[in-house]
Design a protein around this motif. Structure first.
Motif, PDB file in Angstrom:
ATOM      1  N   ASP A   4      -7.456  -0.593  -7.998  1.00 56.63           N
ATOM      2  CA  ASP A   4      -6.858   0.214  -6.929  1.00 56.63           C
ATOM      3  C   ASP A   4      -6.960   1.687  -7.276  1.00 56.63           C
ATOM      4  O   ASP A   4      -7.009   2.070  -8.455  1.00 56.63           O
ATOM      5  N   LEU A   5      -6.962   2.517  -6.242  1.00 58.08           N
ATOM      6  CA  LEU A   5      -6.714   3.942  -6.406  1.00 58.08           C
ATOM      7  C   LEU A   5      -5.243   4.166  -6.105  1.00 58.08           C
ATOM      8  O   LEU A   5      -4.762   3.822  -5.017  1.00 58.08           O
TER       9      LEU A   5
ATOM     10  N   TYR B  59       4.353   6.554  -3.243  1.00 58.04           N
ATOM     11  CA  TYR B  59       3.006   6.250  -3.711  1.00 58.04           C
ATOM     12  C   TYR B  59       2.160   5.711  -2.562  1.00 58.04           C
ATOM     13  O   TYR B  59       2.667   5.189  -1.566  1.00 58.04           O
ATOM     14  N   PHE B  60       0.865   5.848  -2.728  1.00 63.66           N
ATOM     15  CA  PHE B  60      -0.129   5.259  -1.820  1.00 63.66           C
ATOM     16  C   PHE B  60      -1.148   4.520  -2.669  1.00 63.66           C
ATOM     17  O   PHE B  60      -1.634   5.037  -3.669  1.00 63.66           O
ATOM     18  N   ARG B  61      -1.444   3.294  -2.286  1.00 64.53           N
ATOM     19  CA  ARG B  61      -2.354   2.460  -3.043  1.00 64.53           C
ATOM     20  C   ARG B  61      -3.502   2.014  -2.140  1.00 64.53           C
ATOM     21  O   ARG B  61      -3.296   1.490  -1.039  1.00 64.53           O
ATOM     22  N   HIS B  62      -4.728   2.229  -2.599  1.00 63.07           N
ATOM     23  CA  HIS B  62      -5.904   1.830  -1.822  1.00 63.07           C
ATOM     24  C   HIS B  62      -6.788   0.932  -2.674  1.00 63.07           C
ATOM     25  O   HIS B  62      -7.206   1.313  -3.777  1.00 63.07           O
ATOM     26  N   GLY B  63      -7.027  -0.269  -2.195  1.00 66.15           N
ATOM     27  CA  GLY B  63      -7.853  -1.201  -2.929  1.00 66.15           C
ATOM     28  C   GLY B  63      -9.317  -0.781  -2.923  1.00 66.15           C
ATOM     29  O   GLY B  63      -9.893  -0.510  -1.868  1.00 66.15           O
ATOM     30  N   ILE B  64      -9.908  -0.693  -4.109  1.00 60.90           N
ATOM     31  CA  ILE B  64     -11.322  -0.349  -4.246  1.00 60.90           C
ATOM     32  C   ILE B  64     -12.161  -1.620  -4.332  1.00 60.90           C
ATOM     33  O   ILE B  64     -13.175  -1.776  -3.652  1.00 60.90           O
TER      34      ILE B  64
ATOM     35  N   PRO C 237       0.799  -1.230   0.000  1.00 62.18           N
ATOM     36  CA  PRO C 237       0.000   0.000   0.000  1.00 62.18           C
ATOM     37  C   PRO C 237       0.831   1.279   0.000  1.00 62.18           C
ATOM     38  O   PRO C 237       0.365   2.318  -0.461  1.00 62.18           O
ATOM     39  N   LEU C 238       2.050   1.221   0.532  1.00 60.99           N
ATOM     40  CA  LEU C 238       2.911   2.410   0.589  1.00 60.99           C
ATOM     41  C   LEU C 238       4.309   2.034   0.128  1.00 60.99           C
ATOM     42  O   LEU C 238       4.787   0.929   0.394  1.00 60.99           O
TER      43      LEU C 238
END
Length: 436
Positions: free
Chosen positions: A213-214, A203-208, A151-152
């Protein structure tokens, strides 16, 4: 095969005044492996790590290799220290580039660190080296597992950069115009200097939802000199969805950027792009990129423009330690003034080679630029041929933690119909690079 390690009487407790301690003893590698595995099984990772690291100094290559592999697996699976695990696997491959299982684990660590390009490169290298059927199944598993992303993360590079032409300017004393020759002051002519190059991205990754991902990315690139008039700083922020299906990865991004030159705001921009990539066979990867950006020039409103970029690249692993790639690109800048509007196209190629604990990367590039019209002051329409070459070496033998020394040499030659843009440049970078 002997190892020397400190061993406490009670492996789970720190030694104290009343606890007897075996401060130093010589035991066989088999016994140390057994001690380390037992400590790991009991959750005493500190003792296990000390034992494995002691075995990595064993004179027997096979013992060192096994110790690094077990250490890497423990760092990855139990302690989630993916960076250190990647270093352990990388060190094995320096000695044994054909160790397919190790290369797959390194690819997994690259994926957990968010370095998707690095992960896919290692998978291609593993397949190029030749894999038995059972390991081919693992490759397919890890290719799918690249969807389990960190995620990071990010990377940083710091380097001293001596440069023969820090402002990419002509060496001529004069500039020919339609109304005669003008004398150029020192700041408009080529100047040499030693700068500090700073590059970083996070980067930051957020699972939708599964496969979507966003992705939010921030980057900064700065070259700083003692003479602040030539300091160059760019920061950018982009965000957008990323889709994964099969072997495809489709990423959309949009956001602003700002550039300062000489301490003053030079330009602001806003725009976005789309990137698509997928494997091509077992050893290759193809990637297509497109971007549209509006750039507002704060020093010359006539250079405010809309920029359009298209590029296609192909990468291939020839063996476990050798690979390369090519890229074709086109660029269009539609400025307010036709004299500053231009079209450019070009190609570049690179090769990399692992030599022991050193990775060499060589690149060659060519581009052709033509302006739409002649700027009123200049006698000719701008037309250029630019040639470039570079060679870089990452020296993992001198690594300190996750930081590895980097040496890079660069050469540029720009032939231009406008004297102001005709230049030569030789530069170097001596620094360190790391991913986190």
């Amino acid at each position: 095969m002997l190892a020397s390690i400190p061993v406490a009487a009670n492996a789970k407790d720190a030694p104290d005044q009343s606890a007897p301690v075996l401060t130093q003893t010589h035991v066989s590698a088999i016994e140390v492996f057994a001690l380390a595995d037992r400590a790991r099984g009991q959750g005493n990772f500190e003792t296990a790590e000390a034992a494995f690291r002691a075995l990595t100094e064993d004179p027997d290559l096979e013992v060192r290799t096994e110790a690094r592999f077990r250490l890497g697996m423990m760092l990855a699976d139990d302690l989630k220290r993916y960076n250190e695990a990647a270093l352990a696997f990388r060190r094995i491959l320096d000695d044994k580039p054909g160790a397919a299982r190790v290369r797959l684990e390194l690819a997994r660590m690259q994926a957990m660190l968010g370095n998707m390009a690095g992960a896919r490169k290692e998978l291609r290298a593993a397949q190029a080296a030749g894999l038995p059927p059972a390991v081919e199944q693992l490759v397919r598993f890890y290719s799918r597992a690249l969807n389990a992303r960190k995620p990071l993360g990010g990377s940083v590079e710091v380097a001293l950069a001596p440069d023969s032409n820090i402002n990419r300017a002509t060496r001529s004393d004069t500039l020919g115009t339609v109304i005669g020759d003008f004398s150029l002051d020192d700041d408009a002519r080529a100047k040499s200097g030693v700068g500090l190059d700073l590059r970083g991205q996070g980067y930051f990754r957020h699972g939708i939802e599964p496969g979507v991902d966003l992705l939010v990315r921030a980057s900064a690139d700065a070259t700083l000199y003692r003479e602040a008039d030539f300091n160059d700083l760019t920061v950018a922020l982009q965000a957008g969805p990323q889709y994964i299906w099969g072997g495809n990865q489709l990423t959309f991004s949009f956001g602003p950027a700002r550039r300062w030159y000489g301490g003053d705001l030079f330009s602001t921009s806003i725009g976005g792009g789309v990137s698509w990539q997928r494997p091509l066979g077992k050893r290759g990867q193809v990637r297509l990129d497109g971007n549209i950006v509006h750039v507002s020039n704060k020093r010359n409103a006539l250079q405010t423009a809309d920029d359009f970029t298209l590029s296609a690249s192909f990468d291939r692993a020839f063996s476990g330690r050798f690979g390369g790639g090519v890229q074709l690109f086109g660029f269009r800048e539609a400025a307010r003034d036709p004299g500053y509007s231009l079209a450019m196209g070009g190609a570049s190629a690179y090769l990399f080679r692992d030599l022991g604990r050193t990775t060499l990367v060589g690149t060659l590039g060519y581009s052709r630029l033509e302006a739409d019209a002649r700027v009123f002051l200049y006698p000719k329409r701008r037309a250029e041929n630019r040639y470039s070459a570079s060679i870089a070496a990452t020296l993992r033998a001198l690594s300190l933690g996750s930081f590895a020394p980097l040496v890079r040499l660069k050469w540029e030659r720009n032939h231009s119909s406008i004297e102001l843009y005709d230049y030569r440049r030789v530069a170097a970078e001596f620094g360190v690079t790391s991913a986190f």
